[in-house]
Design an enzyme around this catalytic site. Sequence first.
Site, PDB file in Angstrom:
ATOM      1  N   TYR A  54     -26.031 -18.502 -24.958  1.00 11.96           N
ATOM      2  CA  TYR A  54     -26.031 -17.655 -26.147  1.00 11.96           C
ATOM      3  C   TYR A  54     -25.716 -18.469 -27.403  1.00 11.96           C
ATOM      4  CZ  TYR A  54     -26.119 -13.404 -23.249  1.00 11.96           C
ATOM      5  OH  TYR A  54     -26.465 -12.403 -22.368  1.00 11.96           O
ATOM      6  N   HIS A 129     -27.889 -16.532 -14.219  1.00 16.81           N
ATOM      7  CA  HIS A 129     -28.574 -15.835 -15.297  1.00 16.81           C
ATOM      8  C   HIS A 129     -30.013 -15.433 -14.965  1.00 16.81           C
ATOM      9  CE1 HIS A 129     -28.418 -15.625 -20.001  1.00 16.81           C
ATOM     10  NE2 HIS A 129     -28.995 -14.560 -19.486  1.00 16.81           N
ATOM     11  N   ARG A 130     -30.743 -16.296 -14.305  1.00 18.34           N
ATOM     12  CA  ARG A 130     -32.150 -16.021 -13.980  1.00 18.34           C
ATOM     13  C   ARG A 130     -32.471 -16.552 -12.584  1.00 18.34           C
ATOM     14  NH1 ARG A 130     -35.379 -12.707 -17.404  1.00 18.34           N
ATOM     15  NH2 ARG A 130     -34.396 -12.783 -19.464  1.00 18.34           N
ATOM     16  N   SER A 159     -28.095 -11.987 -12.433  1.00 11.49           N
ATOM     17  CA  SER A 159     -28.724 -11.306 -13.560  1.00 11.49           C
ATOM     18  C   SER A 159     -30.228 -11.483 -13.449  1.00 11.49           C
ATOM     19  CB  SER A 159     -28.211 -11.895 -14.875  1.00 11.49           C
ATOM     20  OG  SER A 159     -28.769 -11.259 -15.994  1.00 11.49           O
ATOM     21  N   ASN A 160     -30.951 -10.387 -13.654  1.00 12.31           N
ATOM     22  CA  ASN A 160     -32.421 -10.407 -13.617  1.00 12.31           C
ATOM     23  C   ASN A 160     -32.985 -10.721 -12.239  1.00 12.31           C
ATOM     24  OD1 ASN A 160     -32.858 -10.073 -16.597  1.00 12.31           O
ATOM     25  ND2 ASN A 160     -31.720 -12.009 -16.625  1.00 12.31           N
ATOM     26  N   SER A 211     -29.688  -4.932 -23.086  1.00 15.63           N
ATOM     27  CA  SER A 211     -30.588  -4.321 -24.076  1.00 15.63           C
ATOM     28  C   SER A 211     -30.801  -2.832 -23.832  1.00 15.63           C
ATOM     29  CB  SER A 211     -31.943  -5.046 -24.114  1.00 15.63           C
ATOM     30  OG  SER A 211     -31.840  -6.269 -24.791  1.00 15.63           O
TER      31      SER A 211
END
Length: 297
Positions: A54, A129-130, A159-160, A211
């Site tokens: 980030y 994260h991915r 995540s994801n 989001s």
Amino acid sequence: MEKIALSPEVSLSRLVYGMWRLGDDENTSPAHVQAKIESCLAQGITTMDQADIYGGYTAEAILGAALRAAPALRDRIEIVTKCDIVAPAGRHAAARVKYYDTGAAHINASVEASLRDMATDRIDLLLIHRPDPLMDHHETGAALDALVASGKVRAVGVSNFRPWDVELLQSAMTAPLVTNQIELSLSAHAGFTNGDVAYHQRKGQPLMAWSPLAGGSLLSGADLRLRDALHRIGAEQGTDWSAVAVAWLLRHPARILPVMGTNSLERIGRLSDACRVEMDRQTWFELYTHAMGHEVP
């Protein structure tokens, strides 16, 4: 505010403050960041969502500066952060291409950098994260297990990830993967029918939703009927459309934790409005119908 237990060691506030854009604010001073955190705490929002990437690998250090200035804040919050994305920026500026790295060396280095940048001795929840197409699940799983055993990380998740990605990584681990942070909103609702939400709901694993307002663009891209319904319901309940859109996620029995990101102190002070919105089944389906653009079959 309700707390959601992800494991015996870690509980998160039902609403999470997302720090994705922390470095985009004109004012990144420790005092201003502290004011954001204090506003969250006043509403019972105790969980701060970060990631190493980030702000081009700067947002964690901005949070860390605030915690160094006001160290008592650390024990009042839970810190979530993520790793495995390597982008040509900040400390990875020499990278030739954006890529994922779930190797043990990279995960360990990322955790050490996150601990240092955020001025803390532990991460409450670390997420991969991915999904990494080159992931060696045995190596990645062993690295995550070791971090939990060391106490540097209290719990781990992803995540994801799709359900099969979760199953692959979990098959090589002792510590449980306690959550999956995925995109969910009225404009990104496929997870409710493609198996993503159902998988974690069946396993009793709360989901985190990134989001939930489509990065702030939910209204601009929405069907006119959805916009009108959000505004109408908000007015009826003394709040605005964004609280209604988040309440739509909270209404689901999967115990979804929306991650809310804004740099506006005024908007931060209203994040908990979503918890006060009442939403019956027909209202939920009214919004879902408008979001899809057609009635359910």
